[in-house]
Write a protein that holds these residues in place. Structure first.
Motif, short mmCIF file in Angstrom:
data_model
loop_
_atom_site.label_atom_id
_atom_site.label_comp_id
_atom_site.label_asym_id
_atom_site.label_seq_id
_atom_site.Cartn_x
_atom_site.Cartn_y
_atom_site.Cartn_z
N PHE A 1 -37.52 81.90 0.65
CA PHE A 1 -36.25 81.24 0.92
C PHE A 1 -35.49 81.98 2.01
O PHE A 1 -35.82 83.11 2.38
CB PHE A 1 -35.40 81.09 -0.34
CG PHE A 1 -35.10 82.38 -1.06
CD1 PHE A 1 -33.95 83.10 -0.79
CD2 PHE A 1 -35.98 82.86 -2.02
CE1 PHE A 1 -33.67 84.28 -1.46
CE2 PHE A 1 -35.70 84.03 -2.70
CZ PHE A 1 -34.55 84.74 -2.41
N GLY B 1 -44.25 80.22 0.60
CA GLY B 1 -42.81 79.97 0.60
C GLY B 1 -41.99 81.20 0.33
O GLY B 1 -42.44 82.34 0.43
N LYS C 1 -31.79 78.01 1.57
CA LYS C 1 -32.70 76.98 2.07
C LYS C 1 -34.12 77.40 1.67
O LYS C 1 -34.47 78.58 1.73
CB LYS C 1 -32.64 76.86 3.60
CG LYS C 1 -31.27 76.48 4.14
CD LYS C 1 -30.95 75.04 3.90
CE LYS C 1 -29.64 74.68 4.59
NZ LYS C 1 -29.38 73.28 4.60
N ASP C 2 -34.91 76.41 1.26
CA ASP C 2 -36.30 76.68 0.91
C ASP C 2 -37.12 75.41 1.12
O ASP C 2 -36.63 74.46 1.74
CB ASP C 2 -36.42 77.21 -0.53
CG ASP C 2 -35.87 76.25 -1.58
OD1 ASP C 2 -35.74 75.03 -1.31
OD2 ASP C 2 -35.57 76.72 -2.69
N LYS C 3 -38.33 75.37 0.57
CA LYS C 3 -39.18 74.20 0.81
C LYS C 3 -38.61 72.93 0.20
O LYS C 3 -38.94 71.84 0.63
CB LYS C 3 -40.61 74.45 0.33
CG LYS C 3 -40.75 74.69 -1.14
CD LYS C 3 -42.19 75.01 -1.48
CE LYS C 3 -42.31 75.43 -2.93
NZ LYS C 3 -43.65 75.90 -3.23
N ASN C 4 -37.73 73.07 -0.79
CA ASN C 4 -37.11 71.90 -1.41
C ASN C 4 -35.84 71.45 -0.72
O ASN C 4 -35.40 70.32 -0.89
CB ASN C 4 -36.81 72.18 -2.89
CG ASN C 4 -38.06 72.45 -3.67
OD1 ASN C 4 -39.07 71.78 -3.50
ND2 ASN C 4 -38.02 73.47 -4.51
N GLN C 5 -35.25 72.33 0.04
CA GLN C 5 -34.03 71.99 0.79
C GLN C 5 -34.20 72.56 2.20
O GLN C 5 -33.66 73.61 2.54
CB GLN C 5 -32.79 72.58 0.11
CG GLN C 5 -31.53 72.10 0.75
CD GLN C 5 -30.31 72.53 -0.04
OE1 GLN C 5 -30.37 73.21 -1.05
NE2 GLN C 5 -29.15 72.11 0.44
N GLN C 6 -34.95 71.84 2.99
CA GLN C 6 -35.33 72.28 4.33
C GLN C 6 -34.17 72.15 5.33
O GLN C 6 -33.49 71.12 5.35
CB GLN C 6 -36.47 71.42 4.85
CG GLN C 6 -37.76 71.55 4.09
CD GLN C 6 -38.66 72.61 4.65
OE1 GLN C 6 -38.59 72.95 5.83
NE2 GLN C 6 -39.50 73.16 3.81
#
Length: 147
Positions: free
Chosen positions: A56, A54, A7-12
């Motif tokens: 992950f 950011g 999970k990261d800023k693109n897949q919250q």
């Protein structure tokens, strides 16, 4: 068999998932952990909340999709004199320790990161042997001035 999700800023993750991560880390970091609010700050940083750089979050899940391990990596946006990434937290469910979950998370985070990775580990933490096995070296003694 365990799987790893990123999970990261693109897949919250949603707020319920984030709270679960906080509670999981708080429980399973045991004496090496931090306060819940500090864990939440690290998760927000990793997810790029409030324009943070950011990073992950990796979650290891068992066959029933239950989380059995979590790693939190922050980007520093520096290179050379400061490592590119900091492994802030890595924890496995105490009921399934010794089954390779920490090793799986370490292998995956090494694949996900480009550049140097730093972590802090207390001298008494037995996990330092895993870190050394995965290629981490003892380089500095950390000193802090807390105000």
């Amino acid at each position: 068999m365990f799987t790893v999700e990123k999970k990261d800023k693109n897949q919250q993750p949603n707020s319920t998932e984030v709270q679960y991560y906080v509670d999981f880390l708080y429980q399973h970091l045991e004496q090496y952990g931090d306060k819940r609010e500090d864990i939440k700050k690290a998760l927000d940083y990793a997810l790029g909340i409030d324009n943070k750089p950011g990073g992950f979050i990796l979650t290891a899940k068992d066959e029933q999709s239950k989380i059995v391990g979590i790693a939190v990596i922050l980007n520093t946006l520096m290179s050379g004199f400061i490592p590119d990434h900091i492994l802030v937290y890595i924890a496995t469910d105490s009921k399934v320790r010794g089954k390779g979950i920490g090793s799986l998370l370490m292998d995956q985070l090494k694949k996900e990161c480009s550049g140097a990775i730093a972590l802090h580990v207390e001298e008494s933490n037995p996990a330092q042997f895993l870190y050394e096995k995965k290629g981490f070296e003892k380089k500095y003694i950390e000193m802090r001035l807390n105000r």
